[in-house]
Structure formats: C-alpha cells, structure tokens
Design an enzyme around this catalytic site. Structure first.
Site, PDB file in Angstrom:
ATOM      1  N   PRO A  42       0.861  -1.194   0.000  1.00 47.43           N
ATOM      2  CA  PRO A  42       0.000   0.000   0.000  1.00 47.43           C
ATOM      3  C   PRO A  42       0.896   1.241   0.000  1.00 47.43           C
ATOM      4  O   PRO A  42       1.383   1.680   1.029  1.00 47.43           O
ATOM      5  CB  PRO A  42      -0.790  -0.135   1.311  1.00 47.43           C
TER       6      PRO A  42
ATOM      7  N   ASP B 274       6.103   2.173   1.905  1.00 50.19           N
ATOM      8  CA  ASP B 274       5.164   1.108   2.249  1.00 50.19           C
ATOM      9  C   ASP B 274       4.427   1.506   3.520  1.00 50.19           C
ATOM     10  O   ASP B 274       5.009   1.538   4.615  1.00 50.19           O
ATOM     11  CB  ASP B 274       5.950  -0.202   2.454  1.00 50.19           C
ATOM     12  N   HIS B 275       3.123   1.791   3.367  1.00 44.45           N
ATOM     13  CA  HIS B 275       2.358   2.318   4.494  1.00 44.45           C
ATOM     14  C   HIS B 275       2.066   1.260   5.558  1.00 44.45           C
ATOM     15  O   HIS B 275       1.563   1.583   6.643  1.00 44.45           O
ATOM     16  CB  HIS B 275       1.029   2.912   4.001  1.00 44.45           C
ATOM     17  N   ARG B 276       2.393   0.005   5.292  1.00 45.52           N
ATOM     18  CA  ARG B 276       2.221  -1.021   6.321  1.00 45.52           C
ATOM     19  C   ARG B 276       3.214  -0.828   7.461  1.00 45.52           C
ATOM     20  O   ARG B 276       2.919  -1.185   8.608  1.00 45.52           O
ATOM     21  CB  ARG B 276       2.407  -2.414   5.717  1.00 45.52           C
TER      22      ARG B 276
END
Length: 479
Positions: free
Chosen positions: A272, A449-451
């Site tokens: 994401p 990476d928004h995780r």
C-alpha cells in the site's frame, strides 16, 4: 570418458538462467576456467566458465534455452583421454612413406627423371592429380599453398573470439559477425569502437552503392541493399511480423525483463504505497559543487549532485530506522538493518538495473563519487555481477538525468521506501526576509510502504534529507 559441465550456482535465490550465447563448438579443446556460455539471470548477464578442461564432444543446450542450476551444459572428454587422439595421425602418416618406393615407379617413367623426384617427396598425393591437367611448373605452387590458406579458416571456427560478453551482446544487436572484426585492444581484444567502425563503414558503403551488397565480411548481416524504410525498421527491436492491422515487431521477453515485471507486480499488488512530494533548495550546494568540481576532474572524477544526495539519504537513514527496514510477513516480524546499502536505479538497454553501494553512510563524498564512477562503468560495460545487485536497503532513482520533476516510484520490495529525484530548476522563492529570489530547487518524490512507514515517519525522513542538502556543511561533517 565424457564429463558433464553443469551450470554452477550464480547467486543466492537464482534458480535458473537463459542461454544468451555459446562460446565453444564441438571438437574444440577448452581449458578449465575458460568461458563457455553467457547466461542471463534474473538481474545480470554473466559468463560461465568451464569446471574442467578437455575436448568438447557434445553441446547439450541451445541459445535461448532456460537451464536450471546444476543442469548440464556440455560434455567434454578429459584431457588425459583426449591426448591419444592427436597421436593417431602419426601411424597414418607413415603409411604413405612406406609405399613411397612403389609410387615413384610409374611417375618416373612418364616425366623426365630429374623432375619426378623433386615433386613426389614434397606433395605426392596432391601433385599427382594436377600434374596431367597443367604442364607448367608454376601450377604446382598453388596446390602447395592451398592447405596453408584453408587451415587458418578451419582453425578460426573453433578459436575463441577475443571479446567480452558486453561486446558480444552489442555485436548481436547490430548484426556484426565478430569473427571477422579485427581487434584493436590489448592482445587483439575487440572493443566497442571496433564494432562501431564496422557499422559505420557498412553504412557508408550502403549509401554509396545502394544497389549492391558490401563486401566487408563482418558487415554481411547488416549491409544488404534495402529501401530506406527497411533500414529504419532494422534499427527497431524485435523481429518483423504482421498482425491484423499492419506491421509489428516481436521480441522475446528476456530473463531480466521477466524478473522486472514480476518484481513490479509484486510491489504493486502487495505494497500500500503512499508518495510524499517536496523540494530541496540546493543553491548553496550547487555553489559548493561548482567550486570543487575542478579538483575532482583532476583525479578523473565527475562531481555531480548525486554523491551529495546519496550521502544525505544514507545519513538520514541512520536516524530513521523504520525506513531502513523490511517486513518479514512469513514470520510476522520487522527486521531493522544496522547497515545502510544504497541502491541506485540505472536505466539500461536491457532494463532497469539497481547496483548497490554498500555502507554508504560510512563513506565521504570523494568515496561516494568514486563508487558511483565504478558502478557506472560496470553498468555501461555490462560487466556487473549478481553480487553487485544484492543487499540494498534503500533505493534512489534519478529521473533528472533524463528529464521530469515528480513521479510516483514503485517501492523496490522487500525494501519499504524509494526516493526519486527530478531535474533541478530555478524557481522564485520567498525568503525569510520576505524577499523573492531565484533559487535552484531539487524536486523529490518519496514513495513508502504504508504497512510499516507512517506518514509522519516519512515526512521526518524527507525533512532530514532536505536539511542535509540545504546545509552542505552539515552533510560534510555528518557522522
């Protein structure tokens, strides 16, 4: 007894490779360590040396085949068992000598006695048949010289062409036969300029005589007479074909391109991604670079803004460990790297390559500049290996060398962030004293990476990078 030569390990995680070119032929005697094939792996093109020496008895692969690690490439007959073969002609050669007293008898009865003994011992099998066809003694010389001409031609078909993998690949792309190209490099090695000179001479010959074919042996594949449209099409990639709507060109997807496709799809489908855009005022940095570039040029180095950017990113990663980490989904854990290895995305004719500069945070600007020059040389020459592409913790993509300002780069998984730098340009900027000045601004695009990386974490990291670029003295003194 024949021995198989198998494809060795080419690096961690590499399970197979595609055969680009075969360097040897059946019947050729090779030595241990001699390059036998050129393989294209997931990220690099590498020559494969022979594990044993001997005479090649069978080639088990074809160009374009995909070979698994450990798969058989060819069979050789060990040198110990191959040595008796050269001795077999010796007893055969002694048989004509034994029958020599018999053969001169009829020859001696027909010509004059002094002439027969002079020609029969030197080349009796060759001279007996041409002699009746032509009486002049001058005609006896060409048969004696013909074996001398034919032997080098036969030897050249099995001789290893003195050219590296990058030159071989370039010659294939432009359609030049390397066996006919004289080398101007050390020990007669063929250089890129040697191949280009053949292409230039072929082009000049084609323009001068458009209705004839060039007689240059190395240019046979590229100098056939053709209309201007066909010449233009020949410079395009792939093989000419046609579909329902018109002419097309079809090209087989290379191993590297397939790997890039798989990597990009994995990133797009699993990460994401969020992208932050910002600008760095590098006006002072540019003044510093301009004042120092002559000193670097004296050492054969070109000082660009890229070493400063790499140093700024590497230093900022030390203070933002979440950007220098990976997600281990299988074990449900985060792995923070205590080393900083910067990958620099390079656009090549074979696809996107990301060579890695190890421990960039511990290097000074001169060391980073030298490292960049070495990396560029390897990539341009096609001499990089798998180890040059492994171990990266963060990637920088320099779009500014081509053009453009902002973009949304794809995260190079398993890394969690990538920074794209655009082309710097002058913009009117409102200064702290409310004056408006023309400042040199560098556009930056950070995808993450928004995780793992939150927006605030990404913003702090990008602010650190910008802070180092805008205050180069801090960058030079950073630890």
């Amino acid at each position: 007894m024949s021995t198989e030569v198998n494809l060795p390990e080419l690096g961690d995680g590499i399970e197979s490779g595609d055969v680009l070119e075969i360097f040897v032929a059946v019947g050729e005697v090779i030595s241990e360590g001699q390059d036998i094939v050129e393989m294209e792996t997931d990220k690099a093109t590498v020559p494969v040396p022979a594990s044993v020496g001997g005479k090649v008895t069978k080639i088990l692969v074809n160009e374009g085949d995909t070979i698994a690690i450990g798969g058989a490439i060819l069979e050789v007959e060990a040198a110990a068992t191959a040595t008796p073969e050269p001795s077999t002609p010796e007893p055969v050669a002694t048989e004509p000598v034994a029958t020599e007293p018999v053969a001169p008898e009829p020859v001696a009865t027909e010509p004059e006695p002094p002439a027969a003994p002079t020609t029969a011992p030197t080349s009796q099998p060759i001279a007996t048949s041409p002699a009746p066809a032509s009486q002049p003694t001058a005609e006896t010389q060409p048969p004696a010289t013909r074996p001398v001409v034919s032997q080098p031609a036969a030897a050249s078909s099995t001789t290893v062409i003195p050219a590296g993998p990058a030159i071989r690949r370039f010659a294939r792309e432009v359609g030049v036969d390397l066996s006919q190209v004289p080398g101007s490099g050390a020990d007669g090695r063929i250089t890129r300029e040697d191949v280009l000179s053949v292409v230039r001479s072929a082009s000049q010959s084609a323009r001068a005589t458009p209705t004839t074919v060039s007689t240059t042996p190395a240019a046979k594949n590229i100098t056939k007479a053709a209309p201007t449209a066909e010449k233009a099409a020949a410079s395009l990639p792939g093989t000419a074909d046609v579909d329902d709507f018109g002419p097309i060109r079809v090209e087989r997807m290379s191993k590297m391109r397939k790997t890039i496709s798989k990597q990009m799809h994995a990133s797009w489908s699993t990460v994401p991604r969020v992208t932050n855009f910002d600008d760095a005022d590098i006006t002072d940095l540019e003044h510093l670079r301009q004042s120092s570039k002559e000193d670097y040029a004296a050492q054969g180095l070109k000082l660009t803004t890229m070493p400063f950017l790499i140093k700024a990113v590497a230093t900022a990663l030390r203070h933002n460990p979440a950007i220098n980490a990976i997600i281990d989904e299988e074990n449900e854990q985060l792995i923070y790297k205590d080393y900083v290895n910067i990958g620099v995305a390079v656009d090549t004719d074979r696809g996107l390559v990301v060579p890695v500069m190890n421990n960039a945070d511990a290097m000074g600007i001169p060391e980073v500049t030298r490292g960049l020059a070495e990396m560029a040389g390897k990539v341009r020459g096609g001499n990089f290996g798998v180890n040059d592409l492994r171990g990266g913790t963060f990637t920088i993509s320099n779009l500014g060398t081509i053009g453009g300002q902002y973009s949304t780069p794809i995260v190079n998984v398993p890394e969690v962030a990538i920074l794209l730098v655009g082309r710097s340009r002058k913009l009117p900027v409102v200064m702290p004293d409310d004056s408006i000045q023309a400042r040199l601004m560098m556009p930056l695009s950070l995808s993450y990476d928004h995780r793992l990386v939150d927006g605030a974490t990404a913003a702090r990291f990008l602010n650190d990078v910008i802070g180092y670029l805008e205050a180069p003295s801090r960058l030079l003194l950073a630890l």
